[in-house]
Design a protein around this motif. Structure first.
Motif, short mmCIF file in Angstrom:
data_model
loop_
_atom_site.label_atom_id
_atom_site.label_comp_id
_atom_site.label_asym_id
_atom_site.label_seq_id
_atom_site.Cartn_x
_atom_site.Cartn_y
_atom_site.Cartn_z
N GLN A 8 0.99 -1.31 -0.09
CA GLN A 8 0.03 0.08 -0.03
C GLN A 8 0.80 1.11 -0.09
O GLN A 8 0.59 2.26 -0.68
N GLU A 9 1.98 1.30 0.86
CA GLU A 9 2.82 2.59 0.76
C GLU A 9 3.54 2.53 -0.48
O GLU A 9 3.65 3.64 -0.90
N ARG A 10 3.93 1.47 -1.09
CA ARG A 10 4.58 1.44 -2.44
C ARG A 10 3.74 2.25 -3.35
O ARG A 10 4.17 3.02 -4.06
N ASP A 11 2.45 1.60 -3.23
CA ASP A 11 1.65 2.37 -4.44
C ASP A 11 1.47 3.72 -4.34
O ASP A 11 1.20 4.58 -5.22
N TRP A 12 1.24 4.28 -3.02
CA TRP A 12 1.01 5.61 -2.63
C TRP A 12 2.20 6.44 -3.12
O TRP A 12 2.05 7.54 -3.70
N ILE A 13 3.36 5.86 -2.61
CA ILE A 13 4.74 6.56 -2.91
C ILE A 13 4.89 6.58 -4.58
O ILE A 13 5.18 7.86 -5.10
N ARG A 14 4.56 5.56 -5.18
CA ARG A 14 4.87 5.73 -6.61
C ARG A 14 4.03 6.61 -7.16
O ARG A 14 4.22 7.24 -8.25
N ASP A 15 2.62 6.73 -6.93
CA ASP A 15 1.89 7.72 -7.43
C ASP A 15 1.72 9.08 -7.07
O ASP A 15 1.97 9.91 -7.96
N LYS A 16 2.40 9.34 -5.85
CA LYS A 16 3.05 10.64 -5.44
C LYS A 16 4.05 11.05 -6.25
O LYS A 16 3.97 12.13 -6.76
N MET A 17 5.05 10.37 -6.57
CA MET A 17 6.19 10.68 -7.38
C MET A 17 5.78 10.90 -8.84
O MET A 17 6.27 11.71 -9.38
N LEU A 18 4.80 10.09 -9.49
CA LEU A 18 4.55 10.43 -10.67
C LEU A 18 3.79 11.74 -10.92
O LEU A 18 4.11 12.62 -11.84
N LYS A 19 2.88 11.97 -9.97
CA LYS A 19 2.01 13.35 -10.00
C LYS A 19 3.15 14.53 -9.85
O LYS A 19 3.01 15.50 -10.43
N GLU A 20 4.01 14.38 -8.65
CA GLU A 20 5.00 15.33 -8.81
C GLU A 20 6.02 15.54 -9.97
O GLU A 20 6.37 16.67 -10.14
N ALA A 21 6.47 14.32 -10.25
CA ALA A 21 7.25 14.58 -11.68
C ALA A 21 6.54 15.08 -12.68
O ALA A 21 7.15 15.98 -13.45
N ARG A 22 5.32 14.84 -12.94
CA ARG A 22 4.52 15.65 -14.01
C ARG A 22 4.73 16.90 -13.93
O ARG A 22 4.97 17.77 -14.86
N HIS A 23 4.43 17.27 -12.75
CA HIS A 23 4.18 18.90 -12.32
C HIS A 23 5.62 19.50 -12.65
O HIS A 23 5.61 20.51 -13.45
#
Length: 210
Positions: A8-23
């Motif tokens: 669950q943490e991995r999914d959240w962290i990965r999603d967070k990094m993808l969103k921040e990276a896009r920005h």
């Protein structure tokens, strides 16, 4: 030693990094975005980044693939295969595809910063091959419809995909072509391309009748 995370943490962290990276990539580009910024946004140590992505370039490429997938889906919904078999249909299909690529903030940043070479140089060849395969699979219904109508029937589908990709990649060379001439140049190329595709098909058809 990098911390271990639950699924669950991995999914959240990965999603967070993808969103921040896009920005960050849309705003600053690949070169100016640091791994530190991406991991700080996700609340993890820099060393933990490589538990999720092989490199900053691989993360960037994943976002580009997501963007291309979104564009392909939109195009295929707007232009069902059977509606692109006329000259005007082919022109609309190519122009709309091109303009969606050109108007994407993420892709535009990559193009304006000239980061394609750096990206391709650092990516595993298997990722680039997978990207071509995705293009081929997505465009297969359109190409099949064209070839059933006799348009480029004797040309390998992979070559037709490469032709379309080559047109899309011209967005990388807007500065070299000249921004004041760019739109007119693309319009003319698409006109010539659509005309030539149909002309070649007619020549093949006439040759078959002899």
């Amino acid at each position: 030693m990098p911390k271990k995370f639950t699924d669950q943490e991995r999914d959240w962290i990965r999603d967070k990094m993808l969103k921040e990276a896009r920005h960050c990539f849309e705003k600053m580009g690949l070169k100016k975005t640091s791994i530190e910024e991406l991991t700080r946004a996700a609340g993890i140590a820099q060393g933990s980044f490589y538990m999720f992505f092989g490199s900053k370039e691989e993360l960037y490429f994943e976002l580009i693939q997501e963007e291309e997938k979104r564009i392909r889906k939109t195009i295929l919904e707007l232009f069902p295969p059977g509606e692109t078999c006329s000259k005007e249909g082919i022109k609309r299909f190519l122009l709309h595809s091109f303009h969606m690529m050109d108007e994407s903030p993420l892709l535009r940043q990559m193009m304006s910063q000239g980061e394609m070479e750096q990206l391709f140089r650092k990516l595993p060849p298997s990722l680039l091959e997978h990207n071509f395969t995705e293009d081929h699979d997505a465009l297969r219904p359109v190409i099949a419809a064209w070839q059933m109508e006799g348009i480029l029937a004797d040309v390998a589908p992979e070559t037709i995909v490469s032709m379309i990709r080559s047109l899309m990649l011209l967005t990388l060379h807007k500065n070299e072509i000249g921004e004041e001439h760019f739109t007119a140049t693309i319009d003319l190329l698409v006109e010539v391309l659509a005309t030539g595709m149909l002309s070649m098909s007619k020549q093949v058809g006439e040759g078959d009748q002899v």
